[in-house]
Design a protein around this motif. Structure first.
Motif, PDB file in Angstrom:
ATOM      1  N   PRO A   1      -8.663   5.083  -6.639  1.00 55.09           N
ATOM      2  CA  PRO A   1      -9.386   6.232  -7.209  1.00 55.09           C
ATOM      3  C   PRO A   1      -9.352   7.461  -6.305  1.00 55.09           C
ATOM      4  N   ALA A   2      -9.412   7.247  -4.991  1.00 56.09           N
ATOM      5  CA  ALA A   2      -9.310   8.387  -4.073  1.00 56.09           C
ATOM      6  C   ALA A   2      -7.941   9.039  -4.173  1.00 56.09           C
ATOM      7  N   LEU A   3      -6.885   8.232  -4.305  1.00 54.16           N
ATOM      8  CA  LEU A   3      -5.542   8.796  -4.447  1.00 54.16           C
ATOM      9  C   LEU A   3      -5.435   9.657  -5.696  1.00 54.16           C
ATOM     10  N   SER A   4      -6.049   9.196  -6.797  1.00 51.26           N
ATOM     11  CA  SER A   4      -5.980   9.968  -8.041  1.00 51.26           C
ATOM     12  C   SER A   4      -6.760  11.273  -7.937  1.00 51.26           C
ATOM     13  N   VAL A   5      -7.943  11.234  -7.323  1.00 55.14           N
ATOM     14  CA  VAL A   5      -8.761  12.448  -7.215  1.00 55.14           C
ATOM     15  C   VAL A   5      -8.113  13.446  -6.268  1.00 55.14           C
ATOM     16  N   ILE A   6      -7.600  12.959  -5.135  1.00 60.00           N
ATOM     17  CA  ILE A   6      -6.915  13.855  -4.200  1.00 60.00           C
ATOM     18  C   ILE A   6      -5.674  14.459  -4.869  1.00 60.00           C
TER      19      ILE A   6
ATOM     20  N   TRP B   1       0.825  -1.205   0.000  1.00 53.63           N
ATOM     21  CA  TRP B   1       0.000   0.000   0.000  1.00 53.63           C
ATOM     22  C   TRP B   1       0.864   1.263   0.000  1.00 53.63           C
ATOM     23  N   VAL B   2       1.899   1.280   0.822  1.00 56.65           N
ATOM     24  CA  VAL B   2       2.791   2.450   0.860  1.00 56.65           C
ATOM     25  C   VAL B   2       3.486   2.635  -0.482  1.00 56.65           C
ATOM     26  N   ALA B   3       3.945   1.531  -1.082  1.00 56.13           N
ATOM     27  CA  ALA B   3       4.620   1.618  -2.374  1.00 56.13           C
ATOM     28  C   ALA B   3       3.670   2.131  -3.456  1.00 56.13           C
ATOM     29  N   ALA B   4       2.421   1.657  -3.440  1.00 55.49           N
ATOM     30  CA  ALA B   4       1.444   2.129  -4.424  1.00 55.49           C
ATOM     31  C   ALA B   4       1.144   3.608  -4.221  1.00 55.49           C
ATOM     32  N   LEU B   5       1.032   4.029  -2.968  1.00 60.39           N
ATOM     33  CA  LEU B   5       0.761   5.443  -2.684  1.00 60.39           C
ATOM     34  C   LEU B   5       1.889   6.328  -3.210  1.00 60.39           C
TER      35      LEU B   5
ATOM     36  N   GLY C   1     -16.049   4.979   1.795  1.00 55.11           N
ATOM     37  CA  GLY C   1     -16.585   6.308   2.067  1.00 55.11           C
ATOM     38  C   GLY C   1     -15.624   7.415   1.677  1.00 55.11           C
ATOM     39  N   ILE C   2     -14.337   7.212   1.943  1.00 56.31           N
ATOM     40  CA  ILE C   2     -13.337   8.210   1.549  1.00 56.31           C
ATOM     41  C   ILE C   2     -13.306   8.364   0.035  1.00 56.31           C
ATOM     42  N   THR C   3     -13.336   7.245  -0.674  1.00 60.48           N
ATOM     43  CA  THR C   3     -13.316   7.303  -2.133  1.00 60.48           C
ATOM     44  C   THR C   3     -14.570   7.974  -2.677  1.00 60.48           C
ATOM     45  N   ALA C   4     -15.734   7.602  -2.146  1.00 55.35           N
ATOM     46  CA  ALA C   4     -16.982   8.202  -2.616  1.00 55.35           C
ATOM     47  C   ALA C   4     -17.019   9.698  -2.323  1.00 55.35           C
ATOM     48  N   GLY C   5     -16.578  10.094  -1.116  1.00 58.65           N
ATOM     49  CA  GLY C   5     -16.554  11.508  -0.781  1.00 58.65           C
ATOM     50  C   GLY C   5     -15.591  12.297  -1.644  1.00 58.65           C
ATOM     51  N   SER C   6     -14.425  11.703  -1.933  1.00 55.25           N
ATOM     52  CA  SER C   6     -13.447  12.375  -2.791  1.00 55.25           C
ATOM     53  C   SER C   6     -13.994  12.576  -4.195  1.00 55.25           C
ATOM     54  N   LEU C   7     -14.635  11.546  -4.740  1.00 57.42           N
ATOM     55  CA  LEU C   7     -15.196  11.650  -6.090  1.00 57.42           C
ATOM     56  C   LEU C   7     -16.332  12.655  -6.152  1.00 57.42           C
TER      57      LEU C   7
ATOM     58  N   PRO D   1      -0.232  14.337   3.363  1.00 52.10           N
ATOM     59  CA  PRO D   1      -1.107  14.283   4.545  1.00 52.10           C
ATOM     60  C   PRO D   1      -2.550  13.908   4.201  1.00 52.10           C
ATOM     61  N   LEU D   2      -3.022  14.314   3.028  1.00 55.90           N
ATOM     62  CA  LEU D   2      -4.383  13.973   2.629  1.00 55.90           C
ATOM     63  C   LEU D   2      -4.519  12.499   2.271  1.00 55.90           C
ATOM     64  N   TYR D   3      -3.401  11.861   1.940  1.00 55.59           N
ATOM     65  CA  TYR D   3      -3.406  10.438   1.613  1.00 55.59           C
ATOM     66  C   TYR D   3      -3.474   9.539   2.847  1.00 55.59           C
ATOM     67  N   VAL D   4      -3.164  10.084   4.013  1.00 52.85           N
ATOM     68  CA  VAL D   4      -3.005   9.249   5.208  1.00 52.85           C
ATOM     69  C   VAL D   4      -4.267   8.450   5.553  1.00 52.85           C
ATOM     70  N   PRO D   5      -5.474   9.052   5.582  1.00 52.96           N
ATOM     71  CA  PRO D   5      -6.653   8.234   5.905  1.00 52.96           C
ATOM     72  C   PRO D   5      -6.871   7.076   4.933  1.00 52.96           C
ATOM     73  N   THR D   6      -6.670   7.330   3.641  1.00 51.63           N
ATOM     74  CA  THR D   6      -6.817   6.256   2.660  1.00 51.63           C
ATOM     75  C   THR D   6      -5.813   5.150   2.927  1.00 51.63           C
ATOM     76  N   LEU D   7      -4.574   5.508   3.229  1.00 48.87           N
ATOM     77  CA  LEU D   7      -3.546   4.521   3.529  1.00 48.87           C
ATOM     78  C   LEU D   7      -3.897   3.715   4.774  1.00 48.87           C
ATOM     79  N   ILE D   8      -4.344   4.391   5.825  1.00 53.91           N
ATOM     80  CA  ILE D   8      -4.647   3.707   7.083  1.00 53.91           C
ATOM     81  C   ILE D   8      -5.738   2.664   6.890  1.00 53.91           C
TER      82      ILE D   8
END
Length: 218
Positions: free
Chosen positions: A136-141, A53-57, A196-202, A165-172
């Motif tokens: 998808p959340a990572l791309s939108v953020i 996950w960290v490597a993908a981020l 929920g994070i992905t839907a909210g980001s989109l 810092p905005l990526y941290v919740p998605t990573l966790i």
């Protein structure tokens, strides 16, 4: 929107800015981890989902600064802004192109590379599922961050500082859902939080990115 998406896909493939660079970085990180951590299978299997996950981020960060910077440099961005497509749609198309050239290949490559980290059988499915939901959340953020830094000198460095810092919740929640699923524990809560994070980001960030682009283009 379809024309803009296809244009960005062609540019990403021709320039090698999305998919080749991110995949190469992803592969190198995963190959190097056993050398640094050690070859013990139990340790690698336990930390494997989090490492992937960290490597993908980090791999998604490599091409973020190209999303609007190239269009800004060659004067295409003001022309795109005057088109019938609203800037919110432009941001969404850019995010989708980034995910198709970065997030999706990383998701598909994660399972084969998981062999290097000695992942167990159930871990592969959970890893692919969480990455498919989270990238998808990572791309939108990242698109929102790219819109914030468009036109700035050394914008790539600032973009990383803003986006990480905005990526941290998605990573966790992504890594936690993958870990729980791999260990046979209940993963419903982190999976729902990740969704929920992905839907909210989109739903929200394309509008924020469009507003920021309007301010930067004035």
């Amino acid at each position: 929107m379809k024309a803009l998406l296809l244009r960005d896909l062609r540019l990403a493939v021709r320039a090698g800015g999305g998919f080749g660079l991110s995949l190469a970085f992803f592969l190198i990180v995963i190959v190097l981890i056993p050398f640094g951590v050690g070859p013990e299978s139990a340790i690698l299997a336990r930390i494997g989902p989090g490492i992937l996950w960290v490597a993908a981020l980090l791999a998604t960060l490599l091409s973020l600064d190209r999303q609007f910077a190239l269009d800004h440099e060659d004067g295409a961005l003001p022309l795109i802004a005057t088109s019938p497509l609203p800037l919110e749609g432009v941001a969404l198309a850019k995010a989708l192109a980034h995910w198709l050239t970065t997030g999706l290949p990383l998701t598909l490559a994660a399972a084969p590379l998981g062999v290097l980290l000695n992942l167990q059988g159930p871990a592969y499915g959970w890893l692919v599922l969480t990455l498919a939901l989270g990238t998808p959340a990572l791309s939108v953020i990242g698109t929102f961050g790219a819109a914030l830094t468009v036109g700035l000198r050394r914008g790539g460095l600032l973009l990383s500082l803003l986006v990480l810092p905005l990526y941290v919740p998605t990573l966790i929640f992504g890594a936690e859902a993958a870990r729980r699923g791999a260990e046979g524990l209940a993963a419903t809560t982190p999976l729902l939080m990740l969704s929920g994070i992905t839907a909210g980001s989109l739903a929200l960030l394309p509008f924020a990115a469009g507003a920021v682009l309007r301010i930067n283009l004035r």
